[in-house]
Design an enzyme around this catalytic site. Structure first.
Site, PDB file in Angstrom:
ATOM      1  CB  SER A  21      -0.886  -0.016   1.255  1.00 40.70           C
ATOM      2  OG  SER A  21      -1.608   1.179   1.330  1.00 40.70           O
ATOM      3  CE  LYS A  45      -1.588   6.884   0.509  1.00 44.25           C
ATOM      4  NZ  LYS A  45      -0.529   6.727   1.535  1.00 44.25           N
ATOM      5  N   GLY A  46      -3.873   3.458   0.893  1.00 47.61           N
ATOM      6  CA  GLY A  46      -4.855   3.493   1.973  1.00 47.61           C
ATOM      7  C   GLY A  46      -5.911   4.568   1.756  1.00 47.61           C
ATOM      8  CB  VAL A  71       2.478  10.361   2.278  1.00 47.27           C
ATOM      9  CG1 VAL A  71       1.235  10.632   1.440  1.00 47.27           C
ATOM     10  CG2 VAL A  71       3.697  10.180   1.376  1.00 47.27           C
ATOM     11  CB  CYS A 129      -0.417   5.662   9.087  1.00 48.09           C
ATOM     12  SG  CYS A 129       0.284   7.141   8.310  1.00 48.09           S
ATOM     13  CB  ILE A 190       7.415  -3.982   9.934  1.00 47.27           C
ATOM     14  CG1 ILE A 190       8.599  -3.748   9.001  1.00 47.27           C
ATOM     15  CG2 ILE A 190       7.678  -5.070  10.890  1.00 47.27           C
ATOM     16  CD1 ILE A 190       9.892  -3.321   9.681  1.00 47.27           C
ATOM     17  CG  ASN A 191       3.210   1.158   8.143  1.00 49.23           C
ATOM     18  OD1 ASN A 191       4.002   1.812   7.456  1.00 49.23           O
ATOM     19  ND2 ASN A 191       1.912   1.399   8.146  1.00 49.23           N
ATOM     20  N   GLY A 264       7.535  -2.762  -1.258  1.00 51.37           N
ATOM     21  CA  GLY A 264       7.177  -1.351  -1.191  1.00 51.37           C
ATOM     22  C   GLY A 264       8.209  -0.436  -1.812  1.00 51.37           C
TER      23      GLY A 264
HETATM   24  C1  SIN Z   1       1.303   7.740   4.670  1.00 47.60           C
HETATM   25  O1  SIN Z   1       0.421   7.998   3.831  1.00 47.60           O
HETATM   26  O2  SIN Z   1       1.656   8.559   5.519  1.00 47.60           O
HETATM   27  C2  SIN Z   1       1.972   6.402   4.654  1.00 47.60           C
HETATM   28  C3  SIN Z   1       1.067   5.335   5.090  1.00 47.60           C
HETATM   29  C4  SIN Z   1       1.557   4.530   6.239  1.00 47.60           C
HETATM   30  O3  SIN Z   1       2.728   4.656   6.636  1.00 47.60           O
HETATM   31  O4  SIN Z   1       0.802   3.729   6.770  1.00 47.60           O
END
Ligand code: SIN
Length: 303
Positions: A21, A45-46, A71, A129, A190-191, A264
């Site tokens: 994502s 994308k979330g 982001v 996030c 992991i994120n 990613g």
């Molecule tokens: C973001 O859009 O800030 C990144 C998404 C995430 O790290 O989960």
């Protein structure tokens, strides 16, 4: 050619490689380069209930062997996603995983209920996030809140539910066990790891948000360690990610216990990375005479 197919939560993937994502948009830029049907799946994308413009730039910084992003979940909102992007994605012949997040438990549940009405194959709840003030890592760094948001989303959908975990915790296995008990069908990890860079000439952080999430090859060993620990702590599938940039990395992640692998940051340096990784996995399996990638899942033998 080895059999690369895997099954995660009852969903068949033709291979285990899934663009992560936030690194593949909704696929449109990439379908001009290769058929998306070559991919095991796509994590979109979330999306959030309401459109978000994200954080103020600069929100990307280079690091040694990786990058930072802040982001801030920029996205067009769940209704736009469902009405405009999802119908196109659903024609691509690959598993579509809808990543979503919310600023509150209620928002996450409402988004899940909307996605439940669609044909999307799986949901990935992002409780990790690091770039938003509400929700995000605030949900994913506390076992009770992680369980509460997972339980609320579980009630809102019958779709296979993946919960995406944060590495910015003392014990990721405790968080994983909490979301498993609350009804998650799988976990992904992991994120990004929370990081910071400073411009020493003006003494300002490079990111306007001051801090951001680190990804890329430098985080790979941390991701492998956490995937291994979580896979040994829960009874649900683990989807591994974090710095995977080659077929050998993906094999390593699966030996640690991942049933599938998300790619990613590697996509930002080479948009063809997922395709190359699939080919490299095939070559490696063939060279070892292994007929199915499923044979390697969780097979690391600790000393
Ligand atoms: C973001 O859009 O800030 C990144 C998404 C995430 O790290 O989960």
């Amino acid at each position: 050619m080895a059999d690369l197919s895997v099954n995660v939560c009852g969903v068949d993937f033709k291979n285990p490689i899934i663009p992560a994502s936030g690194t593949f948009g909704y696929g449109r830029e990439y379908e001009e380069m290769y058929p998306l049907s070559k991919l095991g799946g796509i994590s979109t994308k979330g999306t959030t209930l309401h459109k978000r413009t994200g954080n103020i730039a600069p929100r990307i910084a280079e690091t040694h062997s990786g990058m930072l992003n802040s982001v801030g979940l920029q996205n067009p909102g769940i209704d736009y996603f469902i009405n405009t992007e999802l119908p196109n994605l659903m024609t691509k012949g690959t598993v579509i995983i809808s990543n979503f997040a919310g600023a509150s438990i209620e928002e996450c549940a409402e988004a899940a209920a909307k996605l439940d009405e669609t044909d999307v194959h799986m949901l990935e709840l992002n409780i990790s996030c690091p770039n938003v003030k509400q929700g995000g890592a605030a949900f994913g760094t506390d076992c009770n809140i992680a369980a509460q948001v997972t339980a609320a989303v579980r009630k809102a959908t019958k779709k296979p539910l993946i919960v995406k975990l944060s590495p910015n915790v003392t014990s990721i296995t405790d968080i994983a066990k909490s979301v498993e008990a609350a009804g998650a069908d799988a976990v992904s990890l992991i994120n990004t790891l929370l990081g910071m860079r400073i411009n020493i000439n003006n003494r300002r952080p490079i990111l306007h948000n001051n801090v951001g999430g680190m990804s890329g090859p430098a985080v790979f060993p941390i991701a492998v360690r956490m995937v291994w620990q979580v896979a040994n702590a829960v009874n649900i599938p683990v989807i591994g990610m974090g710095g995977v940039s080659s077929g050998r990395d993906a094999i390593e992640m699966m030996m640690a216990g991942a049933s599938a692998v998300q790619v990613g940051a590697a996509i930002f340096t080479d948009p063809y990375a997922p395709i190359k990784i699939i080919d490299e996995m095939n070559e490696w399996l063939d060279s070892k005479g292994i007929s199915s990638v499923r044979e390697i899942i969780g097979t690391v033998q600790p000393w």
